[in-house]
Write a protein that holds these residues in place. Structure first.
Motif, PDB file in Angstrom:
ATOM      1  N   VAL A 148       0.877  -1.214   0.093  1.00 28.02           N
ATOM      2  CA  VAL A 148      -0.154  -0.008   0.019  1.00 28.02           C
ATOM      3  C   VAL A 148       0.831   1.101  -0.017  1.00 28.02           C
ATOM      4  N   SER A 149       2.335   1.014   0.027  1.00 27.41           N
ATOM      5  CA  SER A 149       3.207   2.430   0.071  1.00 27.41           C
ATOM      6  C   SER A 149       4.561   2.006   0.052  1.00 27.41           C
ATOM      7  N   HIS A 150       5.194   2.819  -0.562  1.00 34.65           N
ATOM      8  CA  HIS A 150       6.673   2.866  -0.577  1.00 34.65           C
ATOM      9  C   HIS A 150       7.157   1.612  -1.247  1.00 34.65           C
ATOM     10  N   ILE A 151       6.211   1.197  -2.471  1.00 35.03           N
ATOM     11  CA  ILE A 151       6.761  -0.161  -2.987  1.00 35.03           C
ATOM     12  C   ILE A 151       8.104  -0.109  -3.629  1.00 35.03           C
ATOM     13  N   GLN A 152       8.784   0.965  -4.034  1.00 41.21           N
ATOM     14  CA  GLN A 152      10.064   1.267  -4.732  1.00 41.21           C
ATOM     15  C   GLN A 152      11.056   0.883  -3.748  1.00 41.21           C
ATOM     16  N   LYS A 153      10.649   0.998  -2.450  1.00 36.29           N
ATOM     17  CA  LYS A 153      11.586   0.501  -1.271  1.00 36.29           C
ATOM     18  C   LYS A 153      11.904  -0.930  -1.100  1.00 36.29           C
ATOM     19  N   SER A 154      10.921  -1.699  -1.563  1.00 38.08           N
ATOM     20  CA  SER A 154      11.011  -3.141  -1.443  1.00 38.08           C
ATOM     21  C   SER A 154      12.284  -3.933  -2.031  1.00 38.08           C
ATOM     22  N   MET A 234       4.464   1.394  -8.891  1.00 32.83           N
ATOM     23  CA  MET A 234       5.764   1.907  -8.483  1.00 32.83           C
ATOM     24  C   MET A 234       5.738   3.456  -8.352  1.00 32.83           C
ATOM     25  N   ASN A 235       5.115   4.205  -9.287  1.00 33.02           N
ATOM     26  CA  ASN A 235       4.858   5.555  -9.123  1.00 33.02           C
ATOM     27  C   ASN A 235       3.924   5.844  -8.290  1.00 33.02           C
ATOM     28  N   ALA A 236       2.842   5.394  -8.156  1.00 33.65           N
ATOM     29  CA  ALA A 236       1.577   5.692  -7.420  1.00 33.65           C
ATOM     30  C   ALA A 236       1.634   5.648  -5.884  1.00 33.65           C
ATOM     31  N   LEU A 237       2.240   4.341  -5.479  1.00 30.64           N
ATOM     32  CA  LEU A 237       2.339   4.031  -4.293  1.00 30.64           C
ATOM     33  C   LEU A 237       3.509   4.562  -3.447  1.00 30.64           C
ATOM     34  N   GLN A 238       3.194   5.647  -2.886  1.00 25.59           N
ATOM     35  CA  GLN A 238       4.289   6.436  -2.295  1.00 25.59           C
ATOM     36  C   GLN A 238       4.179   6.284  -0.621  1.00 25.59           C
ATOM     37  N   GLY A 239       3.690   7.458  -0.135  1.00 34.09           N
ATOM     38  CA  GLY A 239       3.690   7.584   1.167  1.00 34.09           C
ATOM     39  C   GLY A 239       2.271   7.006   1.687  1.00 34.09           C
ATOM     40  N   LEU A 240       1.962   7.055   2.875  1.00 32.27           N
ATOM     41  CA  LEU A 240       0.472   6.650   3.545  1.00 32.27           C
ATOM     42  C   LEU A 240      -0.522   7.514   3.536  1.00 32.27           C
ATOM     43  N   ASP A 262       8.391 -11.437   2.685  1.00 23.82           N
ATOM     44  CA  ASP A 262       7.473 -10.712   1.458  1.00 23.82           C
ATOM     45  C   ASP A 262       8.592  -9.701   0.829  1.00 23.82           C
ATOM     46  N   GLY A 263       8.952  -9.946  -0.193  1.00 22.05           N
ATOM     47  CA  GLY A 263       9.881  -9.144  -0.774  1.00 22.05           C
ATOM     48  C   GLY A 263       9.183  -7.785  -1.725  1.00 22.05           C
ATOM     49  N   TRP A 264       7.945  -7.830  -1.501  1.00 21.78           N
ATOM     50  CA  TRP A 264       7.382  -6.791  -2.231  1.00 21.78           C
ATOM     51  C   TRP A 264       6.991  -5.618  -1.307  1.00 21.78           C
ATOM     52  N   VAL A 265       7.186  -5.754   0.027  1.00 20.76           N
ATOM     53  CA  VAL A 265       6.905  -5.129   1.217  1.00 20.76           C
ATOM     54  C   VAL A 265       8.148  -4.178   1.548  1.00 20.76           C
ATOM     55  N   ALA A 266       7.943  -2.947   1.641  1.00 21.72           N
ATOM     56  CA  ALA A 266       9.194  -2.042   2.051  1.00 21.72           C
ATOM     57  C   ALA A 266       9.424  -2.414   3.575  1.00 21.72           C
TER      58      ALA A 266
END
Length: 300
Positions: A148-154, A234-240, A262-266
């Motif tokens: 739900v957030s910060h997916i780029q950090k995963s 990747m672009n849409a899911l940033q902060g909460l 889970d490798g897709w969760v920040a």
């Protein structure tokens, strides 16, 4: 959703949602237990959004309910061979697709438990934000391995982004899927089954089901669509912050279930959720078999 006199035991079929062909999987015992006041569990997929991957999970939930409720899983627009088109659907468009789906089939005051996997959790929360309680009667929301957030950090996103951001790479993958899909189905199924002789798909039943499910997305247009959606998320899911309104609406009626592998969760996402939304129940299941695609692992 099930009409009087009908019986649905795990049927996957196409319905129309705002004019778009959409795959759904329906588990219901028929008219004797279905009414506008009967509880329904509605499930949103992640990405890729083919519903076939979640048939074992949805069937198990239905069986655990004593077959007393209706369970309905809905696929993303354009994410299966039978619904593929040349149109690409962004995160916001998939949100609108689910709003139309719920508005057309579950907005009659019927109590709904909304369950979602991965990106589907973000989609579900935005749906809850945009549909007033008078239109959608959500008793509880459950996010499974929610992204739900910060997916780029995963971990997985950091590995995938250098490749996914290039249109040439996405097009090459789609063309490869197109070539792959031209091969005989029996041959493809055998190759996929052999390729899945690794955890968490190693037992025979899992491999057969997963291979069959993959065949529903082996299509040039489907691959283009899910890679387009992946880049957009990747672009849409940033902060909460964009989820504040949804969690305010839900109050204590929200549960998020996270996996330690889970490798897709920040990193730190569960703690961040707890801090910002103290009314949300956050569970971290210490189970090494609870992978992101939990529905394909019989040990989950």
């Amino acid at each position: 959703m099930v009409a009087d006199g009908e019986s649905r035991y795990g049927e996957v079929r196409n319905i129309s949602v705002a004019g778009l062909a959409t795959e759904v999987a329906i588990f219901s015992a028929g008219a004797e237990v279905v009414s506008t006041h009967r509880l329904a569990l509605v499930f949103f997929t992640g990405n890729p959004g083919a519903i076939q991957f979640f048939i074992p999970f949805l069937r198990r939930v239905w069986e655990l309910s004593g077959r007393r409720i209706e369970v309905c899983g809905v696929a993303h627009a354009g994410h299966s061979v039978s619904t593929a088109s040349d149109d690409m659907y962004s995160v916001s468009e998939q949100i609108q697709h689910k709003i139309h789906f719920l508005g057309e089939y579950y907005s009659n005051g019927r109590p709904v438990v909304l369950v979602a996997h991965s990106l589907g959790a973000y989609v579900a929360l935005k749906v809850i934000e945009q549909m007033p309680p008078a239109q959608l009667n959500v008793l509880h929301f459950i996010g499974l391995c929610p992204v739900v957030s910060h997916i780029q950090k995963s971990r997985n996103a950091r590995l995938a982004m250098p490749f996914m951001r290039h249109a040439a790479v996405r097009n090459a993958a789609a063309h490869a899927a197109g070539l792959f899909s031209s091969l005989p189905t029996a041959f493809l199924h055998t190759v996929l089954s052999l390729g899945l002789m690794v955890e968490p798909y190693s037992d025979s039943h899992n491999r057969q089901h997963t291979a069959s499910s993959v065949l529903h997305i082996v299509d040039k247009r489907v691959i283009q669509n899910f890679l387009f959606l992946a880049l957009d998320e990747m672009n849409a899911l940033q902060g909460l912050e964009p989820l504040d309104a949804a969690f305010k609406t839900l109050g204590q009626s929200a549960t998020l279930v996270y996996s330690p592998v889970d490798g897709w969760v920040a990193p730190g996402a569960p703690a961040e959720i707890r801090k910002r939304f103290p009314n949300c129940k956050v569970l971290e299941k210490n189970d090494p078999w609870l992978c992101h695609m939990f529905s394909l692992n019989s040990r989950s």
